[in-house]
Design an enzyme around this catalytic site. Sequence first.
Site, PDB file in Angstrom:
ATOM      1  N   ASN A  67      24.265  48.513  59.575  1.00 37.44           N
ATOM      2  CA  ASN A  67      25.069  46.940  59.520  1.00 37.44           C
ATOM      3  C   ASN A  67      23.924  46.306  58.979  1.00 37.44           C
ATOM      4  O   ASN A  67      23.125  46.031  59.623  1.00 37.44           O
ATOM      5  CB  ASN A  67      25.031  46.845  60.514  1.00 37.44           C
ATOM      6  CG  ASN A  67      25.998  46.066  61.011  1.00 37.44           C
ATOM      7  OD1 ASN A  67      26.090  44.783  60.296  1.00 37.44           O
ATOM      8  ND2 ASN A  67      26.536  45.075  62.060  1.00 37.44           N
ATOM      9  N   HIS A  95      33.478  44.809  56.497  1.00 39.54           N
ATOM     10  CA  HIS A  95      32.241  44.672  56.985  1.00 39.54           C
ATOM     11  C   HIS A  95      32.016  46.263  57.388  1.00 39.54           C
ATOM     12  O   HIS A  95      32.267  46.970  58.042  1.00 39.54           O
ATOM     13  CB  HIS A  95      32.134  43.524  57.943  1.00 39.54           C
ATOM     14  CG  HIS A  95      30.723  43.479  59.015  1.00 39.54           C
ATOM     15  ND1 HIS A  95      28.925  43.326  58.286  1.00 39.54           N
ATOM     16  CD2 HIS A  95      30.283  43.353  60.309  1.00 39.54           C
ATOM     17  CE1 HIS A  95      28.679  43.880  58.856  1.00 39.54           C
ATOM     18  NE2 HIS A  95      29.646  43.469  60.536  1.00 39.54           N
ATOM     19  N   CYS A 140      28.116  38.314  60.545  1.00 36.12           N
ATOM     20  CA  CYS A 140      28.908  39.151  59.702  1.00 36.12           C
ATOM     21  C   CYS A 140      29.202  38.669  58.947  1.00 36.12           C
ATOM     22  O   CYS A 140      30.024  39.189  57.641  1.00 36.12           O
ATOM     23  CB  CYS A 140      29.085  40.528  60.610  1.00 36.12           C
ATOM     24  SG  CYS A 140      27.697  40.946  61.661  1.00 36.12           S
TER      25      CYS A 140
END
EC number: 2.3.1.301
Length: 335
Positions: free
Chosen positions: A289, A258, A122
């Site tokens: 996500n 993020h 990520c």
Amino acid sequence: MTEIATTSGISSVGLLSVGAYRPTRVVTNDEICENIDSSDEWIYSRTGIKTRRFAAPEESAASMAIEASREAIAKAALTGSDIDGVIVATSTHFLQTPACAPIVAAALGCQNVPAFDISAGCSGFGHALGIAADMIRGGSAATILVIGTEKLSPTVDMTDRSNCFIFVDGAASVLVGHSPIQGIGPTVWGSDGEQAAAIRQDIDWISHAENPAGPRPFLRMEGTAVFRWAAFEMGKVGQQAMDAAGVKPDEIDVFIPHQANSRINELLTKNLQLRPDAVIANDIEHTGNTSAASIPLAMAELLATGAAKPGDLALLIGYGAGLSYAAQVVRMPNS
């Protein structure tokens, strides 16, 4: 003794444009709950996610990257031939080789350019952005396409109540190049391999090939461990990024962490002591996500809605599998 020559480039680098691609299929929490014992309210209260996007079977990390990049290139009024580097951040290009980036570069008409992938989970976009800025300042390239793209939905066990509602699909691209003023600060990055198992593929491909009748590999996450690490350590990383850029918290206009969990990002916002009127990205609510794609997707959304403006000072913090992180202060692109 012959001295080896070196190169040097421009020092003032920034984001020129951003492009986004979101798959058309919208998946609600209620649909997710058809496979697990949960509810829309429970998922939203713990993650901030209401809906997410799943890619079509024929779509891939590469195809989504191409679509997002076409938008970024068009917004910058450039063509593929103007680009001399392509960096793709992804964990879901489902081929050991070739990499995703050369495929994307060829589709966009970027001829004979360095094109390579970054695998940092990520935080991959932040790593790719830092490398691109350093390449330009070092004279290795002038205009680089940086892409975050993921097709995570096939990697998720849809009966795993701990994460089946989190990881999803999408792509976004930014063009990095010369800027009249400095637009990308130093990258603060690192990793904690002692916690590598916190986000992992549970079975490696060789083991699966040796026992194809057994369980297939899936993405697994130790949610509590990741939450604690991100909520309490990433604030320090964000402060380090601001210090490196010579920027104070009250000068930050936009915070784009993020998009992993809205509760984590609320804690980070508080710990960083940003201005009350600072814009906080919350693309996770309707996107989920998207791992390496989440920061540029959120950036694109903020500009598209007018919540953020070109030139705004933004703090980016990526964090995730590795466990790895990367953060920098940037100026929001013009388009």
